[in-house]
Design a protein around this motif. Structure first.
Motif, PDB file in Angstrom:
ATOM      1  N   ILE A  23       0.964  -1.205   0.058  1.00 54.79           N
ATOM      2  CA  ILE A  23       0.096   0.024   0.226  1.00 54.79           C
ATOM      3  C   ILE A  23       0.719   1.466   0.132  1.00 54.79           C
ATOM      4  CG2 ILE A  23      -1.994  -1.139   1.221  1.00 54.79           C
ATOM      5  CD1 ILE A  23      -0.983   0.522   3.680  1.00 54.79           C
ATOM      6  N   SER A  24       2.214   1.291   0.086  1.00 52.16           N
ATOM      7  CA  SER A  24       3.058   2.273   0.147  1.00 52.16           C
ATOM      8  C   SER A  24       3.053   2.663  -1.481  1.00 52.16           C
ATOM      9  CB  SER A  24       4.286   2.167   0.476  1.00 52.16           C
ATOM     10  OG  SER A  24       5.140   1.330  -0.356  1.00 52.16           O
ATOM     11  N   ARG A  25       2.825   2.165  -2.525  1.00 53.66           N
ATOM     12  CA  ARG A  25       2.588   2.575  -3.916  1.00 53.66           C
ATOM     13  C   ARG A  25       1.405   2.711  -4.381  1.00 53.66           C
ATOM     14  NH1 ARG A  25       7.568   2.278  -5.570  1.00 53.66           N
ATOM     15  NH2 ARG A  25       9.245   0.944  -4.354  1.00 53.66           N
ATOM     16  N   PRO A  26       1.177   3.546  -5.381  1.00 53.99           N
ATOM     17  CA  PRO A  26      -0.223   4.095  -5.886  1.00 53.99           C
ATOM     18  C   PRO A  26      -1.161   2.729  -6.150  1.00 53.99           C
ATOM     19  CG  PRO A  26       1.452   5.366  -6.858  1.00 53.99           C
ATOM     20  CD  PRO A  26       2.194   4.122  -6.280  1.00 53.99           C
ATOM     21  N   LEU A  27      -0.836   1.770  -6.600  1.00 54.91           N
ATOM     22  CA  LEU A  27      -1.731   0.681  -7.109  1.00 54.91           C
ATOM     23  C   LEU A  27      -2.207  -0.075  -5.963  1.00 54.91           C
ATOM     24  CD1 LEU A  27      -2.997  -1.171  -9.394  1.00 54.91           C
ATOM     25  CD2 LEU A  27      -0.941  -2.727  -8.964  1.00 54.91           C
ATOM     26  N   GLY A  28      -1.269  -0.313  -4.942  1.00 56.10           N
ATOM     27  CA  GLY A  28      -1.668  -0.932  -3.683  1.00 56.10           C
ATOM     28  C   GLY A  28      -2.815   0.000  -2.995  1.00 56.10           C
ATOM     29  N   ALA A  29      -2.418   1.365  -2.746  1.00 59.44           N
ATOM     30  CA  ALA A  29      -3.065   2.047  -2.103  1.00 59.44           C
ATOM     31  C   ALA A  29      -4.793   2.246  -2.623  1.00 59.44           C
ATOM     32  CB  ALA A  29      -2.440   3.676  -2.179  1.00 59.44           C
ATOM     33  N   ARG A  30      -4.532   2.387  -3.964  1.00 59.91           N
ATOM     34  CA  ARG A  30      -5.854   2.538  -4.725  1.00 59.91           C
ATOM     35  C   ARG A  30      -6.820   1.342  -4.707  1.00 59.91           C
ATOM     36  NH1 ARG A  30      -5.171   5.342 -10.545  1.00 59.91           N
ATOM     37  NH2 ARG A  30      -7.361   5.140 -10.269  1.00 59.91           N
ATOM     38  N   VAL A  31      -6.246   0.202  -4.590  1.00 60.86           N
ATOM     39  CA  VAL A  31      -6.871  -0.950  -4.439  1.00 60.86           C
ATOM     40  C   VAL A  31      -7.368  -1.228  -3.118  1.00 60.86           C
ATOM     41  CG1 VAL A  31      -6.815  -3.320  -4.287  1.00 60.86           C
ATOM     42  CG2 VAL A  31      -5.748  -2.482  -6.279  1.00 60.86           C
ATOM     43  N   ALA A  32      -6.702  -0.808  -2.137  1.00 63.93           N
ATOM     44  CA  ALA A  32      -7.202  -1.082  -0.601  1.00 63.93           C
ATOM     45  C   ALA A  32      -8.271  -0.025  -0.460  1.00 63.93           C
ATOM     46  CB  ALA A  32      -6.068  -0.825   0.290  1.00 63.93           C
ATOM     47  N   ALA A  33      -8.210   1.083  -0.842  1.00 65.48           N
ATOM     48  CA  ALA A  33      -9.138   2.467  -0.692  1.00 65.48           C
ATOM     49  C   ALA A  33     -10.417   1.988  -1.289  1.00 65.48           C
ATOM     50  CB  ALA A  33      -8.646   3.593  -1.095  1.00 65.48           C
ATOM     51  N   ARG A  34     -10.231   1.274  -2.736  1.00 73.85           N
ATOM     52  CA  ARG A  34     -11.554   0.970  -3.231  1.00 73.85           C
ATOM     53  C   ARG A  34     -12.315  -0.086  -2.556  1.00 73.85           C
ATOM     54  NH1 ARG A  34     -12.455   0.800  -9.837  1.00 73.85           N
ATOM     55  NH2 ARG A  34     -14.130  -0.662  -9.776  1.00 73.85           N
TER      56      ARG A  34
END
Length: 365
Positions: free
Chosen positions: A26-37
């Motif tokens: 989640i420290s990278r954009p893809l992981g963060a966006r997936v987790a938020a979604r």
């Protein structure tokens, strides 16, 4: 607030509550966006993001509904057990050595050893029902022996030169072993084509954002991309629906490299393949990242995959490669202006590469 390793996690153990999803990277954009979604999905009770690195301020703002655990993948067994996780989404996969301190060694440690540790933890998790793994079409490699189109059953014709592609092959090998040991778990492997989009920043998008783009003389490879928003949709559905198996994820159609460069309004500079590394040095001077064998082989041979299985199984069709690339262009209009000294340095680097090739040919003869 993030929970650091060693602190107690408070878990709602109600059997009627929706499952808990753990997202790595989640420290990278893809992981963060997936987790938020996923956190915004009312069907999911709890989303916990795990990473050894704190997300930047812009990602922390995005992760408002996500609990954060600061830990490496080696601590995954304790975290997954304490959380009674029912789904794990593994996105902590590095695509280039410059994404991690320690270069290629650290990259392999994270990708291969880290995934192995995570899968060992998942194997011991009694309540786990789903495992989603980020993979890449780089698993097919890139060579002159490639078929016109890769399906999920196609084996690489030769071992890829690039470190990322070799890591992907190791990761998928571990997942196959996991499936044999825990066949009741829905394991999904998503082979993504290179990401593009108006907001995404990768080595590939920086390559096309350059005003002067180095290409390999005599080569015009066919390329496929996937829009990052479509990748997010597929990842979301992989968690909330049942889609076990391996899937190619890419936009329909292809763009030749020359078409993509013209579409982006850039100028192509053809060089001999050994000179591409010199031209990449020029690219680094423009702060556009660096290229390894994974990128060089893609720019020489290209890669096209079949997405019939994805469309049929998910009932979802990503936007076309051309449409995804056009959205990338819309977010990178203008670009960097090349100074005269930078252009001169690029020309000199190309000439030096050509001279080295000629010298090597003369020595052999």
């Amino acid at each position: 607030m993030p929970v650091r390793r060693g602190e107690t996690l408070t878990v709602d153990r109600s059997p009627d509550a929706p499952g808990t999803v753990v997202v790595t990277g989640i420290s990278r954009p893809l992981g963060a966006r997936v987790a938020a979604r996923l956190a915004a999905d009312p069907r999911i009770r709890r989303v916990v993001g795990v990473d050894a690195v704190e997300p930047g301020p812009e990602l922390v703002a995005l992760l408002g509904g996500v609990e954060r655990v600061l830990a490496d993948l080696g601590s995954a067994s304790t975290i997954i057990a304490d959380l009674h996780a029912e789904a794990v989404v593994h996105l902590a996969v590095l695509t280039a050595p410059d994404q991690q301190h320690g270069g290629r060694t650290a990259m392999k440690e994270q990708n291969v050893i880290g995934t192995m540790q995570l899968l060992a933890a998942c194997q011991q998790a009694p309540r786990l029902r789903k495992l989603v793994i980020r993979s890449s079409t780089a698993a097919y490699g890139a060579s002159f022996r490639d078929p016109a189109v890769f399906t999920e059953e196609t084996e690489p014709r030769e071992v890829p030169r690039g470190g990322f592609a070799r890591d992907i092959l190791d990761i998928e090998g571990y997942v196959r072993g996991f499936r044999r040991r825990r066949p009741e778990i829905t394991a999904t492997v998503l082979r993504f084509a290179p990401f593009v989009g108006s907001t995404i920043d990768t080595t590939l998008t920086r390559y096309f954002a350059q005003p002067v783009v180095p290409t390999v003389l005599g080569r015009d490879p066919r390329l496929q991309f996937v829009h990052v928003d479509d990748a997010l949709e597929v990842l979301h559905r992989s968690v909330t629906e049942e889609h076990g198996g391996t899937y190619n994820v890419a936009g329909a159609g292809v763009l030749a490299l020359s078409q993509a460069i013209r579409r982006a309004g850039r100028v192509a500079v053809p060089v001999l393949e050994p000179g591409l590394s010199a031209a990449a040095g020029f690219a680094r001077s423009l702060s556009v990242g660096r290229y390894g064998f994974d990128q060089v082989d893609l720019f020489v041979h290209g890669r096209v995959v079949d997405t019939t299985r994805l469309i049929n199984e998910y009932g979802f069709t990503p936007r076309s490669t051309a449409a995804a690339f056009d959205d990338f262009i819309s977010g990178h209009a203008g670009g960097t202006v090349v100074r005269a000294d930078q252009l001169a340095a690029a020309e000199q680097a190309i000439l030096d590469g050509i001279r080295r090739v000629r010298a090597a040919v003369e020595e052999r003869s």
